[in-house]
Design an enzyme around this catalytic site. Structure first.
Site, mmCIF file in Angstrom:
data_model
loop_
_atom_site.group_PDB
_atom_site.id
_atom_site.type_symbol
_atom_site.label_atom_id
_atom_site.label_comp_id
_atom_site.label_asym_id
_atom_site.label_seq_id
_atom_site.Cartn_x
_atom_site.Cartn_y
_atom_site.Cartn_z
ATOM 1 N N LYS A 111 0.774 -1.025 0.136
ATOM 2 C CA LYS A 111 0.007 -0.085 -0.179
ATOM 3 C C LYS A 111 0.985 1.279 0.056
ATOM 4 O O LYS A 111 0.417 2.256 -0.637
ATOM 5 C CB LYS A 111 -0.728 0.106 1.341
ATOM 6 C CG LYS A 111 -1.990 -1.294 1.186
ATOM 7 C CD LYS A 111 -2.817 -1.431 0.366
ATOM 8 C CE LYS A 111 -3.818 -2.449 0.398
ATOM 9 N NZ LYS A 111 -3.554 -3.701 0.508
HETATM 10 C C1 PLP Z 1 -4.308 -5.083 0.450
HETATM 11 C C2 PLP Z 1 -3.310 -6.034 0.106
HETATM 12 C C3 PLP Z 1 -3.565 -7.438 -0.579
HETATM 13 C C4 PLP Z 1 -4.914 -7.034 -1.530
HETATM 14 O O1 PLP Z 1 -4.721 -6.077 -2.430
HETATM 15 P P1 PLP Z 1 -6.010 -5.744 -3.353
HETATM 16 O O2 PLP Z 1 -5.550 -4.496 -4.268
HETATM 17 O O3 PLP Z 1 -6.949 -5.179 -2.276
HETATM 18 O O4 PLP Z 1 -6.358 -6.703 -4.199
HETATM 19 C C5 PLP Z 1 -2.796 -8.160 -0.792
HETATM 20 N N1 PLP Z 1 -1.879 -8.557 0.304
HETATM 21 C C6 PLP Z 1 -1.414 -7.413 0.995
HETATM 22 C C7 PLP Z 1 -0.363 -7.535 1.983
HETATM 23 C C8 PLP Z 1 -2.321 -6.195 1.202
HETATM 24 O O5 PLP Z 1 -1.977 -5.220 2.213
#
Ligand code: PLP
Length: 495
Positions: A111
């Site tokens: 993120k």
């Molecule tokens: C948010 C997240 C995901 C999923 O990603 P999306 O964009 O919601 O599909 C997978 N792994 C981790 C560690 C995340 O923080």
């Protein structure tokens, strides 16, 4: 090309900066670009660029109402020494696959890749549009977005950020990272409910006229730091192009060769960004969408029916514990041939009866995708096998992608070089990862003892994000029910 952004649910059309500022269309739809721009540089030229240069090459093609100067300033503010690798997103080869490490930012999950730039994009967008209201960022998190968004927006003038997370739906370390967040404008609220409850309630607040009138009268406006905001998705396209450029640069593939991309998926944001990279001209053969046992997407790609009417299961990959994958709406819209009325009808069915079935014609447009899922046991076994074969340690989300990809490769015999999005540092899920690799060493240990076990197993230094929460004081302790979320927001804002 003058790209604009259109809602998936009506004829509403805005500029890039307006789409980023608003987060979500007033009709409840998500903004999508009116066209996907093509990469104009050769892969050889892209291979010579560093991350910032490549980010500019990709993002400037989408964000057509930002000046070059504005965008460069955003990129330089975001991708700096906050990242603990000068590569920003290193690509690591282990046991025949390429792990694209997206966790080198300050909160050690992918993120950070978008949320370190979103505050810059948003404040620039506010300036461009003459917005002098305070921007209130409402965010639902399955564990990682909340911390990354707060780290990005902490003490950014003119913003206030409120994060909602499911009380029992995140890892201990994720929770500690959030409740110790500093910054006068950051607020964290635990809800008694799951991620879908949080996200649905947040979307409702965005579209609640009375609530909007109230906060506007107080000189504020809402926006979003979730991947429903197109300002999250576009920065995520960059690292897929970058991973390809790295493979060319290192001589692992030749320019023009195809690759596969496997993404551990929850809200369908990260994999949609990979799809946009393909549509820009990146030679991608298959996009492998990996789910945990909350496998609503795997079922959808197999049958064409999206059905959230099932039990919500808490797993050791909590950031993927999601039954309403918001960004799928953008793909559905595309598969209808960009028909907002048809898309709105599917979404209405989803919210009113919990599912929908797409037409055969729409299904035919989804051939680039392949769904799959892995159970807890398959995930742990895969993490352990990878460690035993290569000494490389991955987290439990990357583990789902790893397990799904390995099964895909053995079932299909597809030997195309494959990039696996590695979405979190194993330190963030030390508990489950240490348990998967060395159950005898992990038994009966506290979180911080498990971090020490992981350090020993992986030989990777403890990231500052972990060291920090060992001693940081708890600053947030609000808990509320889902139906109390609106009043909690108003109270936080002093209204
Ligand atoms: C948010 C997240 C995901 C999923 O990603 P999306 O964009 O919601 O599909 C997978 N792994 C981790 C560690 C995340 O923080």
């Amino acid at each position: 090309m003058d790209i604009r952004f259109r809602s998936t649910r009506s004829e509403l059309e805005v500029t890039a900066s307006q789409a980023i500022l608003q987060g979500l269309g007033k009709d409840g739809g998500l903004f999508v670009p009116t066209a996907i721009p093509k990469l104009t540089e050769s892969f050889e030229a892209l291979a010579q660029m560093n991350y910032r240069e490549l980010a500019y090459a990709v993002m400037s093609k989408f964000l057509t109402d930002f000046t070059g100067e504005e965008l460069l300033a955003c990129i330089e503010g975001a991708y700096d020494s906050k990242f603990d690798s000068p590569l920003i997103a290193p690509l690591v080869k282990a046991d025949g696959a390429y792990y694209l490490e997206l966790f080198h930012g300050s909160t050690i999950a992918f993120k950070d890749m978008a949320l370190s730039i979103l505050p810059y994009l948003m404040t620039t967008a506010a300036k461009k549009n003459g917005v002098d209201k305070k921007i209130v960022i409402l965010t639902a998190t399955s564990g990682d977005t909340g911390k990354a968004a707060m780290a990005g927006f902490a003490d950014v003038p003119g913003t206030e950020i409120i994060v909602f997370y499911p009380k029992d739906g995140v890892s201990h370390i994720q929770e500690r990272q959030m409740v110790t967040q500093r910054g006068e404008n950051t607020h964290v609220v635990a809800i008694r409910g799951n991620f879908d409850d949080a996200q649905t309630a947040v979307k409702k607040m965005f579209n609640d006229p009375a609530m909007n009138a109230k906060i506007e009268a107080a000189g504020c406006q809402f926006s979003s730091a979730n991947s429903i905001n197109i300002g999250r998705l576009i920065p995520q396209v960059v690292y897929y192009v970058y991973s390809y450029a790295q493979l060319v640069k290192r001589g692992e593939i030749r320019a023009g060769d195809e690759i596969n991309i496997t993404v551990p998926t929850g809200n369908f944001g990260n994999i949609l960004a990979a799809y946009y990279a393909k549509l820009m001209g990146l030679p991608v053969k298959k996009l492998i969408c990996a789910s945990n046992i909350n496998k609503v997407l795997a079922d959808f790609f197999e049958t064409g029916e999206y059905d959230r009417r099932r039990e919500f299961i808490l797993t050791s990959s909590p950031s993927m514990d999601i039954l309403i994958s918001s960004n799928l709406e953008r793909l559905i819209y595309r598969s209808t041939g960009n028909d907002p009325a048809a898309c709105a009808a599917f979404m209405k069915n989803l919210s009113e009866s919990g599912g929908y079935r797409i037409t055969e014609e729409m299904k035919k447009t989804l051939g680039d995708f392949r769904g799959g899922f892995a159970t807890e046991e398959e995930n742990f076994a895969g993490i352990r096998a990878l460690y035993e074969r290569s000494g490389y340690v991955i987290d439990t989300h990357t583990g789902i992608a790893n397990a799904v990809y390995r099964r895909y490769a053995s079932e299909t015999g597809d030997r195309t070089p494959t990039v696996i999005a590695s979405t979190a540092s194993p330190y963030k899920f030390a508990n489950a990862v240490a348990g998967a690799i060395a159950p005898d060493k992990a038994e009966g240990k506290t979180d911080f003892e498990l971090i020490d076990v992981l350090k020993e197993l992986s030989g990777v230094a403890e990231p500052p994000a972990i060291t920090d929460i060992r001693t940081a004081p708890v600053r947030h302790s609000t808990v509320c029910d889902v139906d109390e979320m609106p009043e909690t927001v108003l109270r936080i804002l002093g209204m």
